[in-house]
Enzyme design. Structure first.
Site, PDB file in Angstrom:
ATOM      1  N   ASP A  24       0.811  -1.198   0.143  1.00 49.90           N
ATOM      2  CA  ASP A  24       0.005  -0.074  -0.118  1.00 49.90           C
ATOM      3  C   ASP A  24       0.699   1.403   0.211  1.00 49.90           C
ATOM      4  O   ASP A  24       0.818   2.156  -0.940  1.00 49.90           O
ATOM      5  CB  ASP A  24      -1.033  -0.074   1.305  1.00 49.90           C
TER       6      ASP A  24
ATOM      7  N   THR B 139      -7.611  -4.880   0.093  1.00 47.26           N
ATOM      8  CA  THR B 139      -6.307  -5.665   0.743  1.00 47.26           C
ATOM      9  C   THR B 139      -6.419  -6.653   1.506  1.00 47.26           C
ATOM     10  O   THR B 139      -5.704  -7.313   1.475  1.00 47.26           O
ATOM     11  CB  THR B 139      -5.884  -4.299   1.983  1.00 47.26           C
TER      12      THR B 139
HETATM   13  N1  LIG Z   1     -17.798  -1.640   6.460  1.00 37.83           N
HETATM   14  C1  LIG Z   1     -17.768  -1.288   5.121  1.00 37.83           C
HETATM   15  N2  LIG Z   1     -18.653  -1.401   4.291  1.00 37.83           N
HETATM   16  C2  LIG Z   1     -18.315  -1.141   2.913  1.00 37.83           C
HETATM   17  N3  LIG Z   1     -17.280  -1.109   2.362  1.00 37.83           N
HETATM   18  C3  LIG Z   1     -16.048  -1.218   3.241  1.00 37.83           C
HETATM   19  C4  LIG Z   1     -16.179  -1.373   4.489  1.00 37.83           C
HETATM   20  N4  LIG Z   1     -14.829  -1.435   4.974  1.00 37.83           N
HETATM   21  C5  LIG Z   1     -14.295  -1.107   4.201  1.00 37.83           C
HETATM   22  N5  LIG Z   1     -14.711  -1.054   3.009  1.00 37.83           N
HETATM   23  C6  LIG Z   1     -14.110  -0.783   1.494  1.00 37.83           C
HETATM   24  O1  LIG Z   1     -14.453  -1.622   0.653  1.00 37.83           O
HETATM   25  C7  LIG Z   1     -13.338  -2.059  -0.180  1.00 37.83           C
HETATM   26  C8  LIG Z   1     -13.055  -3.542  -0.480  1.00 37.83           C
HETATM   27  O2  LIG Z   1     -13.852  -3.664  -1.563  1.00 37.83           O
HETATM   28  P1  LIG Z   1     -15.337  -4.289  -1.584  1.00 37.83           P
HETATM   29  O3  LIG Z   1     -16.495  -3.271  -0.661  1.00 37.83           O
HETATM   30  O4  LIG Z   1     -15.836  -4.511  -2.986  1.00 37.83           O
HETATM   31  O5  LIG Z   1     -15.315  -5.379  -0.720  1.00 37.83           O
HETATM   32  S1  LIG Z   1     -14.505  -6.981  -0.830  1.00 37.83           S
HETATM   33  O6  LIG Z   1     -13.145  -6.546  -0.866  1.00 37.83           O
HETATM   34  O7  LIG Z   1     -15.029  -7.728  -1.955  1.00 37.83           O
HETATM   35  O8  LIG Z   1     -14.940  -7.637   0.316  1.00 37.83           O
HETATM   36  C9  LIG Z   1     -12.327  -1.514   0.954  1.00 37.83           C
HETATM   37  O9  LIG Z   1     -11.132  -1.244   0.141  1.00 37.83           O
HETATM   38  P2  LIG Z   1      -9.611  -1.230   0.612  1.00 37.83           P
HETATM   39  O10 LIG Z   1      -9.514  -0.366   1.953  1.00 37.83           O
HETATM   40  O11 LIG Z   1      -8.971  -0.216  -0.331  1.00 37.83           O
HETATM   41  O12 LIG Z   1      -9.256  -2.456   0.656  1.00 37.83           O
HETATM   42  C10 LIG Z   1     -12.862  -0.428   1.466  1.00 37.83           C
HETATM   43  O13 LIG Z   1     -12.644   0.735   1.143  1.00 37.83           O
END
Ligand SMILES: Nc1ncnc2c1ncn2[C@@H]1O[C@H](COP(=O)(O)OS(=O)(=O)O)[C@@H](OP(=O)(O)O)[C@H]1O
Length: 444
Positions: free
Chosen positions: A134, A231
């Protein structure tokens, strides 16, 4: 990516057009009823919103690095003001190359995480995971953009800060990041970019990361970067994306999505992860190698999106020759359509999307894939719909959507929230209406 709203949906209007979508209480308020005719009206509204100013108002970043760009000043001016069909072509060129570099950086770090030869996964203050990748991607992309366009012309909004890296006791971690950045930048000439004359020091790297402190806004120009989106997928050896977008006067004008584990062909996906590691050890990869990921990109107003394979180490990048056009799916039968959703139940209610999918006639298993790879999947027709219903109170961050939205739109799809409004990228985090609905295409 915070939205006060809690949901995201990509949908095909012909598939979901007459459906009332009611989200479960804990996942936020029910959106309004959307009918096909209202979606059509939204579409014509959307078209009216696509004009560009000929000369943009630039937002300058005051935080200039000590390793200031050596790019000629007149070249920078040319890039930033040129109108016409070549508009943003230089920015796109640099952005694609930078994302390609970031993807190979991520591949190496992910491999070493899996083999447990590099620093472990760290926790941010909100308990979300963060790795060397990152920070290293953020530093690398920040350095490349600054080097290419000049620090006064580059404003970046990105996910990571330097807080944990600067803490006492983080020197080994910082050293790891500095090494990862320098190893990556050493590859810059293969990507047609200029690398640093001397390896960057810790202060250069920290400065490159902390320079990504734009606050966005409705006027001016800034880059939005998610260095490693998904991530969790990344640390689990699964899908993730590098997402870079350019936003001008609140409008996304270009987007690049690097998907290092999302192969050029969908059929390679099922055996991609485990199998490719074994095979790549047995047979040397070729330029057509199936075990590569892809980079997808688009520019505003072109009506096209493109995909290219990841570039191979020590070989010059032959972009744009290796790119192929991508287009959203033309499937309009719900029974044949696939919807995407987050892998993590905590990010989106699977039970709610299952109910909604069933009620509109979707019969296929959902494609659960981490990160903005979902946008990539829809842009190239691997799936038709994306639904995300986040918990009430969660605010979406614009760096989690900007690159994906423009790629979907230029590939022939439509992205709106539940009220049929286009997503607003003029703020860092946004209260898009709950749920957000992203329409996949308008071929009906
Ligand atoms: N609680 C909650 N609810 C909704 N979304 C959240 C939540 N927490 C985090 N994030 C954000 O979701 C990013 C990951 O992508 P997705 O939402 O598509 O989820 S997943 O990775 O498929 O499970 C993730 O991206 P990264 O932080 O860049 O990994 C977050 O921005």
């Amino acid at each position: 990516m915070p939205l006060n709203s809690t949901s995201l949906v990509f949908r095909a209007p012909n598939l979901l057009g007459q459906t009332r979508i009611t989200s479960p209480k804990k996942f936020g308020a029910a959106p309004s009823l959307q009918t096909w005719s209202s979606w059509s009206m939204k579409k014509s509204h959307q078209k009216r919103c696509f004009g560009f100013p000929v000369v943009s108002q630039l937002k300058f970043n005051q935080n200039c690095p000590s390793f200031a760009s050596s790019v000629m000043e007149d070249e920078r001016n040319l890039v930033l003001t040129s109108p016409g069909p070549d508009r943003y072509s230089k920015e796109l060129d640099v952005a694609v190359r930078a994302v390609q570099m970031a993807c190979s950086l991520c591949q190496k770090v992910q491999e070493s995480l899996i083999l447990k030869t590099s620093s472990p996964v760290h926790s941010k203050h909100d308990n979300s995971p963060v790795t060397v990748a990152d920070w290293s991607v953020q530093a690398t992309v920040s350095w490349i953009l600054t080097e290419s366009f000049g620090c006064r012309n580059v404003s970046i909004l990105a996910e990571e800060d330097v807080q944990s890296l600067s803490e006492p006791g983080s020197s080994a971690l910082l050293a790891d990041v500095v090494k990862t950045v320098n190893d990556c930048l050493a590859e810059a000439p293969h990507l047609g970019l200029k690398g640093p004359e001397m390896p960057l020091g810790s202060s250069d790297v920290l400065e490159a990361i902390s320079r990504c402190n734009s606050t966005g806004g409705p006027t001016g120009r800034f880059w939005a970067l998610d260095p490693v989106d998904g991530t969790l997928g990344f640390v689990r050896g699964d899908q993730y994306a590098v997402a870079l977008a350019l936003i001008e006067d609140g409008e996304v004008v270009l987007g690049v999505l690097g998907c290092p584990n999302y192969p050029m062909k969908k059929e390679w996906l099922s055996y991609h992860h485990r199998y490719h590691r074994i095979i790549s050890k047995l047979t040397p990869t070729t330029s057509e190698s199936w075990d590569k990921g892809c980079v997808i990109y688009a520019r505003r107003g072109r009506g096209e999106a493109w995909m290219q394979p990841l570039h191979q180490k020590n070989k010059p990048l032959s972009w744009p020759n290796t790119a192929i056009p991508v287009r959203v799916s033309s499937i309009d039968n719900p029974a044949l359509a696939t919807f995407c959703e987050p892998v993590e139940k905590s990010n989106s209610s699977h039970s709610f999307t299952a109910g909604l999918a069933h009620s509109v006639g979707l019969r296929k298993e959902p494609l659960r894939v981490y990160s903005m790879v979902k946008y990539a999947a829809i842009a190239r027709g691997d799936a038709e719909i994306f639904m995300k219903f986040a918990r009430t109170g969660y605010k979406e961050k614009i760096w989690d959507h900007a690159a994906g939205v423009i790629i979907i739109e230029e590939a022939g799809g439509v992205v709106t929230d539940a009220g049929g409004s286009r997503l607003d990228f003029s703020k860092v985090s946004e209260n898009w209406k709950d749920p957000i609905i992203l329409l996949q295409h308008y071929s009906i």
